[in-house]
Design a protein around this motif. Sequence first.
Motif, PDB file in Angstrom:
ATOM      1  N   GLY A  54       0.893  -0.895  -0.353  1.00  0.00           N
ATOM      2  CA  GLY A  54       0.101   0.016   0.136  1.00  0.00           C
ATOM      3  C   GLY A  54       0.705   1.115  -0.206  1.00  0.00           C
ATOM      4  N   ALA A  55       2.353   1.623  -0.453  1.00  0.00           N
ATOM      5  CA  ALA A  55       2.526   2.617   0.087  1.00  0.00           C
ATOM      6  C   ALA A  55       2.766   2.782  -1.661  1.00  0.00           C
ATOM      7  CB  ALA A  55       4.444   1.688  -0.411  1.00  0.00           C
ATOM      8  N   ILE A  56       2.799   4.024  -1.443  1.00  0.00           N
ATOM      9  CA  ILE A  56       3.713   4.580  -2.464  1.00  0.00           C
ATOM     10  C   ILE A  56       4.442   5.810  -3.329  1.00  0.00           C
ATOM     11  CG2 ILE A  56       2.813   7.281  -3.596  1.00  0.00           C
ATOM     12  CD1 ILE A  56       0.099   5.411  -3.178  1.00  0.00           C
ATOM     13  N   ILE A  57       5.273   5.543  -4.174  1.00  0.00           N
ATOM     14  CA  ILE A  57       6.367   6.314  -4.457  1.00  0.00           C
ATOM     15  C   ILE A  57       6.539   7.251  -5.056  1.00  0.00           C
ATOM     16  CG2 ILE A  57       8.631   5.952  -5.820  1.00  0.00           C
ATOM     17  CD1 ILE A  57       7.984   3.579  -4.098  1.00  0.00           C
ATOM     18  N   GLU A  92      15.324   5.760 -11.820  1.00  0.00           N
ATOM     19  CA  GLU A  92      14.089   4.466 -12.719  1.00  0.00           C
ATOM     20  C   GLU A  92      14.307   2.984 -12.004  1.00  0.00           C
ATOM     21  OE1 GLU A  92      11.763   4.641 -15.426  1.00  0.00           O
ATOM     22  OE2 GLU A  92      12.786   5.930 -14.539  1.00  0.00           O
ATOM     23  N   ARG A  93      15.346   2.374 -12.154  1.00  0.00           N
ATOM     24  CA  ARG A  93      15.435   1.644 -12.059  1.00  0.00           C
ATOM     25  C   ARG A  93      14.645   0.833 -10.562  1.00  0.00           C
ATOM     26  NH1 ARG A  93      20.848   1.034 -13.612  1.00  0.00           N
ATOM     27  NH2 ARG A  93      22.199   1.259 -11.883  1.00  0.00           N
ATOM     28  N   TRP A  94      15.240   1.818  -9.651  1.00  0.00           N
ATOM     29  CA  TRP A  94      14.843   1.732  -8.076  1.00  0.00           C
ATOM     30  C   TRP A  94      13.215   1.240  -8.380  1.00  0.00           C
ATOM     31  CZ3 TRP A  94      16.859  -1.347  -3.968  1.00  0.00           C
ATOM     32  CH2 TRP A  94      17.789  -1.615  -3.937  1.00  0.00           C
ATOM     33  N   VAL A  95      12.834   2.637  -8.744  1.00  0.00           N
ATOM     34  CA  VAL A  95      11.542   3.432  -8.887  1.00  0.00           C
ATOM     35  C   VAL A  95      10.574   2.156  -9.723  1.00  0.00           C
ATOM     36  CG1 VAL A  95      10.383   4.770  -9.709  1.00  0.00           C
ATOM     37  CG2 VAL A  95      11.834   5.697  -8.361  1.00  0.00           C
ATOM     38  N   LEU A  98      10.452  -1.091  -7.273  1.00  0.00           N
ATOM     39  CA  LEU A  98       9.730  -1.041  -6.510  1.00  0.00           C
ATOM     40  C   LEU A  98       7.941  -0.843  -5.787  1.00  0.00           C
ATOM     41  CD1 LEU A  98      11.957   2.159  -4.285  1.00  0.00           C
ATOM     42  CD2 LEU A  98      11.735  -0.664  -3.318  1.00  0.00           C
ATOM     43  N   GLU A  99       7.801  -0.246  -7.710  1.00  0.00           N
ATOM     44  CA  GLU A  99       6.072  -0.412  -8.447  1.00  0.00           C
ATOM     45  C   GLU A  99       5.693  -1.633  -8.123  1.00  0.00           C
ATOM     46  OE1 GLU A  99       6.157   2.953 -11.462  1.00  0.00           O
ATOM     47  OE2 GLU A  99       4.902   3.985 -10.388  1.00  0.00           O
ATOM     48  N   ASP A 100       6.538  -2.370  -9.243  1.00  0.00           N
ATOM     49  CA  ASP A 100       6.118  -3.917  -9.288  1.00  0.00           C
ATOM     50  C   ASP A 100       5.998  -4.528  -7.711  1.00  0.00           C
ATOM     51  OD1 ASP A 100       5.622  -6.127 -10.719  1.00  0.00           O
ATOM     52  OD2 ASP A 100       7.569  -6.830 -10.522  1.00  0.00           O
ATOM     53  N   THR A 101       6.626  -4.097  -7.175  1.00  0.00           N
ATOM     54  CA  THR A 101       6.773  -5.436  -5.721  1.00  0.00           C
ATOM     55  C   THR A 101       5.105  -4.290  -4.813  1.00  0.00           C
ATOM     56  OG1 THR A 101       9.463  -5.297  -5.531  1.00  0.00           O
ATOM     57  CG2 THR A 101       7.880  -5.427  -3.419  1.00  0.00           C
ATOM     58  N   VAL A 342      -2.939   4.390 -11.514  1.00  0.00           N
ATOM     59  CA  VAL A 342      -1.736   4.793 -12.767  1.00  0.00           C
ATOM     60  C   VAL A 342       0.005   5.397 -12.151  1.00  0.00           C
ATOM     61  CG1 VAL A 342      -3.161   7.503 -12.612  1.00  0.00           C
ATOM     62  CG2 VAL A 342      -1.669   6.842 -10.154  1.00  0.00           C
ATOM     63  N   LYS A 343       0.526   5.392 -13.099  1.00  0.00           N
ATOM     64  CA  LYS A 343       2.340   5.119 -12.462  1.00  0.00           C
ATOM     65  C   LYS A 343       3.354   5.647 -12.605  1.00  0.00           C
ATOM     66  CE  LYS A 343       4.070   1.335 -13.784  1.00  0.00           C
ATOM     67  NZ  LYS A 343       4.278  -0.270 -12.555  1.00  0.00           N
ATOM     68  N   ILE A 344       4.043   6.473 -11.956  1.00  0.00           N
ATOM     69  CA  ILE A 344       5.120   6.980 -12.050  1.00  0.00           C
ATOM     70  C   ILE A 344       5.252   7.725 -13.388  1.00  0.00           C
ATOM     71  CG2 ILE A 344       6.827   7.655 -11.403  1.00  0.00           C
ATOM     72  CD1 ILE A 344       7.092   7.066  -9.060  1.00  0.00           C
ATOM     73  N   GLY A 345       5.074   8.807 -13.662  1.00  0.00           N
ATOM     74  CA  GLY A 345       5.828   9.240 -15.270  1.00  0.00           C
ATOM     75  C   GLY A 345       4.239   9.290 -16.316  1.00  0.00           C
ATOM     76  N   MET A 346       2.826   8.660 -15.920  1.00  0.00           N
ATOM     77  CA  MET A 346       2.040   8.552 -16.507  1.00  0.00           C
ATOM     78  C   MET A 346       1.309  10.334 -16.686  1.00  0.00           C
ATOM     79  SD  MET A 346      -1.378   6.274 -15.768  1.00  0.00           S
ATOM     80  CE  MET A 346      -2.605   6.469 -16.509  1.00  0.00           C
TER      81      MET A 346
END
Length: 708
Positions: A54-57, A92-95, A98-101, A342-346
């Motif tokens: 439930g976290a938010i990047i 970008e790799r970490w985000v 993390l979003e996938d997880t 939504v995803k980051i950068g969308m």
Amino acid sequence: MSTMEGSLSKWTNVVNGWQYRWFVLDDNAGLLSYYTSKEKMMRGARRGCVRLRGAIIGIDDEDDSTFTITTNSCKDDPKTFHFQTRNGEERERWVRALEDTILRHSHTRWDPKKSPPKQDFDRKVAEADVYLQLLIDQIKLIEGKRDAAEDEEKQKTYSAILSQANAMLNSVKHTIVQLQIAKNTAIPVNGIYRGPSNSMHVSPSLSHVSASTPEATVQTGIELGSECVEPRITTLSNVVDRDLPVPQFSYSSSDEDDDYFDAADEIPTPAVQNHITLYSDNERLHSTMDSATGDKRKEPPLPPIKGDGSVDYDALYEEESETEMDSMESHGSVVAHLLSQVKIGMDLTRVALPTFILERRSLLEMYADYFAHPDQFVSIADMPTPRERMVQVIRWYLCSFHAGRKSGVAKKPYNPILGEIFRCHWNIPNVSPSDNAVDSASKLVSDGPVPWCKENQLSFVAEQVSHHPPVSAFYAEHVGKKISFGAHVWTKSKFLGLSIGVHNVGKGWVNVLQHGEEYVLTFPNGYGRSILTIPWIELGGTVTISCVQTGYHATVDFLTKPFYGGKRNRITCQAFQAGDKKPFLVINGEWSGAMEVKTSDGKTEMFADVRDLNTERKLVKTVCEQDECESRKVWRDVTVGLRINDMDKATAAKCAIEQKQREEARLRKENNLAWQTKLFKETKDGGWMYITPLVDRIHSSSDQTNVT
């Protein structure tokens, strides 16, 4: 077990600042653990961890090396962790990882009042099935055209298209099978799901999906919503971390994060931090009871009413300020549902945002606030020298942003519909009353953008000239001073995790006709910050102001607030003379407050203080006199709904407007008709200009006089 590890810097506290840490991302456990070193990690000496369920990047596109994680678990106090990478590529790799997880574990974020997850799976399967059927129909159509084609070359072309289309068809079929597997994994019908048997069950309703054993490309245990992401930095087989217990909530060591809060000037109270109210989709958001305290909430006032009992729309629009929006936490389920999509950068251009965040006016009307101090704009033409005119352009420009904020809370104006128009005009302050009076000396500008405006008034018109992309064009002029302004802006919204960024693509130009000068300027980007709590607006980016005829130019930097410390709304500006590398003046301050100027001789003085400036009221025709396409008339019912805090009414009115737009677009497409703008025309360079600007009308009048 899928694991990613690497070094990052983590903000600890004000004293220690950024500290090196070794991080391990456990995809299966949904946990990001960190250690003071890689060696400590091997010994299992965990320093702290962040639960990702439930976290938010969050990211800031002004800084490509930092990101945040805000926990949002029912057992976790909302807490924001700040991280820094070496560069944008590493972030970008970490985000992505993390979003996938987070996505794998995001089903726990759903409001228990909402439909159970099974229905969400069923909905996704049904949607995929509809797209599959559409694809099958298109393939049949192409096959028919291929068979009917007499030319061998055309047959080959159709066959090549069919080959690709059939490959896509197989992919969609496999996707539906994967959705079924994910559904059975998450919601086993008879105990724990053990993977597919040799004969895979497929819903009988999907008759065109093969029920045979899937090909090797179909994997078992696919998670709903999983996507291809970049490979993990390292896959570890003997990491001590995997044997550590998974904590019930995120934590840090006692010497870290002690007095740290997200970028806000005030420290939030525990009640604000801990309380999140969840609403069902059909729940009325204007409850009379405060969900946090149980106290009786003050009822919203009724809309202004005329003597005949009807709503006074004009008084509604002329209110000085709007009711402050509640914390976004009071609309928790709506926000959670939005963030789940939504995803980051969308790009958010086509994402429907909740009605309750809307400001009670159109974006076209908001652009008119650039002229809330009309005397500052028209006085550009009164300045005797090119340098003084350049300085006055800068002064008007820097003072034009604060008036657009009717509330301290970030709200979004209505997205203008295609063909929407807004007209208004202003009296110029600090002139004799007779200059603004309606008399024979005040000639109407019947051929101008606002035909009922007089020569000694400033007129303004805006039109939504395009929907995809969303382009607004606007124009203002003062005939008496022979000065005008034209602009076109394309807004592009982007989701940044904890913020929403609005990029303004376009330019404007000030024409001082009696001096033959044109000042071209650009616009800053806007950011809605802290969207999980109480959102606020800031501007960011570098803009330019330049005059080709005189060579004067300036750069203005709108400085975004640092994540810790610093002030909001800061600007710095440097103005240059042609050929000079050293600025002849430097301006520093806040676009929402005081700005000081330092000249080349070292003197410092007040440049402008917007808090001391009175904004002039826009003069707008009454709603009943407006055309159907004019902003206030188009959005009047939405405005009433927002004013009385009836979100059902506001949403229904907004949906009706949007549905009418879709129907009109469909009819144009069916009849092969292009959209025709009313007041603006497209230029060769892709911009937009008013069809009969003041400069053209003056030249036309001059030509007629010469002929006579």
